[in-house]
Design a protein around this motif. Structure first.
Motif, PDB file in Angstrom:
ATOM      1  N   TYR A  73      -0.332   9.297  -5.859  1.00  0.00           N
ATOM      2  CA  TYR A  73      -0.769   8.745  -7.138  1.00  0.00           C
ATOM      3  C   TYR A  73      -2.277   8.512  -7.239  1.00  0.00           C
ATOM      4  O   TYR A  73      -2.768   8.221  -8.330  1.00  0.00           O
ATOM      5  N   THR A  74      -2.988   8.613  -6.136  1.00  0.00           N
ATOM      6  CA  THR A  74      -4.411   8.279  -6.156  1.00  0.00           C
ATOM      7  C   THR A  74      -5.222   9.258  -5.313  1.00  0.00           C
ATOM      8  O   THR A  74      -4.689   9.912  -4.400  1.00  0.00           O
ATOM      9  N   THR A 131     -13.236   7.548  -5.252  1.00  0.00           N
ATOM     10  CA  THR A 131     -12.300   6.872  -4.351  1.00  0.00           C
ATOM     11  C   THR A 131     -12.611   5.389  -4.194  1.00  0.00           C
ATOM     12  O   THR A 131     -11.811   4.655  -3.608  1.00  0.00           O
ATOM     13  N   TRP A 135      -7.967   1.484  -6.441  1.00  0.00           N
ATOM     14  CA  TRP A 135      -6.692   2.202  -6.464  1.00  0.00           C
ATOM     15  C   TRP A 135      -5.596   1.463  -5.712  1.00  0.00           C
ATOM     16  O   TRP A 135      -4.399   1.736  -5.920  1.00  0.00           O
ATOM     17  N   LEU A 141      -3.649   0.603 -10.897  1.00  0.00           N
ATOM     18  CA  LEU A 141      -3.011   1.913 -10.759  1.00  0.00           C
ATOM     19  C   LEU A 141      -2.068   2.187 -11.923  1.00  0.00           C
ATOM     20  O   LEU A 141      -2.050   3.296 -12.473  1.00  0.00           O
ATOM     21  N   HIS A 144      -4.007   3.127 -14.915  1.00  0.00           N
ATOM     22  CA  HIS A 144      -4.780   4.364 -14.768  1.00  0.00           C
ATOM     23  C   HIS A 144      -3.949   5.447 -14.078  1.00  0.00           C
ATOM     24  O   HIS A 144      -4.477   6.242 -13.301  1.00  0.00           O
ATOM     25  N   TYR A 145      -2.664   5.472 -14.402  1.00  0.00           N
ATOM     26  CA  TYR A 145      -1.744   6.421 -13.778  1.00  0.00           C
ATOM     27  C   TYR A 145      -2.199   7.864 -13.959  1.00  0.00           C
ATOM     28  O   TYR A 145      -2.265   8.645 -12.996  1.00  0.00           O
ATOM     29  N   GLY A 148      -5.334   8.626 -11.957  1.00  0.00           N
ATOM     30  CA  GLY A 148      -5.019   8.708 -10.530  1.00  0.00           C
ATOM     31  C   GLY A 148      -4.457  10.060 -10.164  1.00  0.00           C
ATOM     32  O   GLY A 148      -4.812  10.651  -9.130  1.00  0.00           O
TER      33      GLY A 148
END
Length: 312
Positions: A73-74, A131, A135, A141, A144-145, A148
Motif C-alpha cells: 500500500y505504500t 517515502t 505512511w 494511509l 491517501h490510499y 500510496g
C-alpha cells in the motif's frame, strides 16, 4: 511447476489465488502475519512485511520464479520488498487499484468523460516518490490510499532487479461474506428494506470485476512476460443507477434514491468524477474478460445473505 510467493493471501482474492496456484501444481509460499493458515501443502512464512530484517531472515535462501504482492500500500513497503527480493525472483506482480486514476486524489492528465482511462494516464516510471511522508500512520494511509498505490508502483517500476507488473483492479465484487467491504451488501440490503440510497444526480460510470476473475487474471499475470501497469475490469461499466437496477430486478423491488449534488458524499460506487478504466491492454496481451452482467446477478444473490459493513 513454478515457485510462487504470495504476500498476503489470507482472504478473498488472495486466498483464492493461493488455492488456484496450489491446485494447478505450483510450489507456493505464503507470507503473512499468521492470522490465517494457507491450504495444506502450501509453505507458510509468518512475518510482518514491514519489518525488513525479519522478512529477510524469514526468506533465508529461498528463491522464486514470481512474487504476487496482494498487500502493498505504500512506497515504504515497496522499497522494503525491492531490497528483500533482490536476486530472489525474476518477476514481481503487485495488485494495485482503479483508484490510482481518481482525479480527486492527484493532478492527472484529463481524459474526456466517457472515454475509458488507459494505463498511460498514470505512468509509474515518472511518478514522484516521497517515502518520508507518514505512511506508517493508519489514518494518513487511509486518506491517501490512491497515492500510496501510485507511489508503490513507482518504486517497483524503477528497480532493475526483476520484471515488474502492476495489476490495477476495478472494484471487486462477489463471494457473499468473503467480500469484506460489504459494499454490494449495502445496496442489496437497502433496496430490500426500501431504504434510501444516497446518489449523485449525474452519477458517472465505474468498472467492476468478479473476485474469481481477478484471481484468474493474477494467475495469468504471474505467468506472463509483460511489464508495467495493466487494467483489470470486466466489460460493461455501470453507474450507480445501473447497479441498483440489477439488484432491484433480482429482489423484485424498486430502488429509492436521495440525490446529493456534485462534491457531496454519497453511497459507494456513486461517482461524480470520471475514471472508469480501459481493459484494452490486457485484451491485447491475451486475457479475455467476462461482461459485468454475466456475474453480477449471482453476486447480488450472495450479497443478500451478507450483513452490510457498519461503515458502508
Amino acid at each position: 511447476m513454478q515457485k510462487v510467493c504470495v504476500i498476503g493471501g489470507s482472504r478473498y482474492v488472495g486466498k483464492l489465488l493461493v488455492q488456484r496456484l496450489h491446485s494447478t501444481g505450483h510450489q507456493v509460499t505464503v507470507i503473512n502475519r499468521g492470522s490465517t493458515s494457507p491450504p495444506v501443502g502450501v509453505e507458510h512464512l509468518v512475518v510482518d512485511r514491514n519489518d525488513e530484517a525479519a522478512l529477510t531472515a524469514a526468506l533465508g535462501s529461498r528463491t522464486f520464479d514470481v512474487v504476487v504482492d496482494q498487500v502493498c500500500y505504500t512506497p515504504v513497503q515497496a522499497a522494503i520488498a525491492v531490497r528483500a527480493f533482490a536476486g530472489r525472483t525474476r518477476r514481481y506482480v503487485m495488485t494495485s487499484t482503479v483508484e490510482v486514476y481518481d482525479p480527486a486524489t492527484a493532478a492527472l492528465p484529463a481524459v474526456p468523460s466517457g472515454t475509458p482511462v488507459p494505463e498511460e494516464t498514470v505512468d509509474p516510471a515518472t511518478w514522484l516518490v516521497a517515502t518520508d511522508l507518514p505512511w506508517h500512520d493508519d489514518a494518513y494511509l487511509q486518506a491517501h490510499y490512491a497515492e500510496g498505490k501510485r507511489q508503490a508502483e513507482a518504486v517497483f517500476a524503477r528497480t532493475g532487479g526483476f520484471e515488474f507488473a502492476g495489476v490495477r483492479s476495478a472494484h471487486v465484487l462477489g463471494g457473499g461474506a468473503q467480500e469484506f467491504t460489504g459494499r454490494l451488501a449495502h445496496y442489496a440490503r437497502r433496496i430490500t428494506r426500501g431504504e434510501e440510497i444516497t446518489v449523485h444526480a449525474k452519477a458517472l460510470p465505474t468498472v467492476f470485476i468478479h473476485y474469481r476473475e481477478l484471481a484468474e487474471l493474477l494467475l495469468w499475470a504471474a505467468a506472463a512476460h509483460f511489464t508495467g501497469p495493466v487494467n483489470a475490469c470486466s466489460d460493461g461499466p455501470l453507474d450507480v443507477y445501473d447497479l441498483a437496477a440489477v439488484i432491484a430486478r433480482q429482489v423484485g423491488l424498486e430502488a429509492v434514491y436521495r440525490t446529493v449534488t456534485t462534491g457531496e458524499e454519497a453511497s459507494p460506487f456513486s461517482l461524480d468524477r470520471h475514471y472508469a478504466m480501459s481493459n484494452a491492454r490486457a485484451k491485447d496481451l491475451g486475457f479475455s474478460f467476462s461482461h459485468t452482467t454475466d456475474w453480477l446477478p449471482g453476486a447480488v444473490v450472495e450479497a443478500l445473505t451478507t450483513d452490510p459493513s457498519p461503515t458502508a
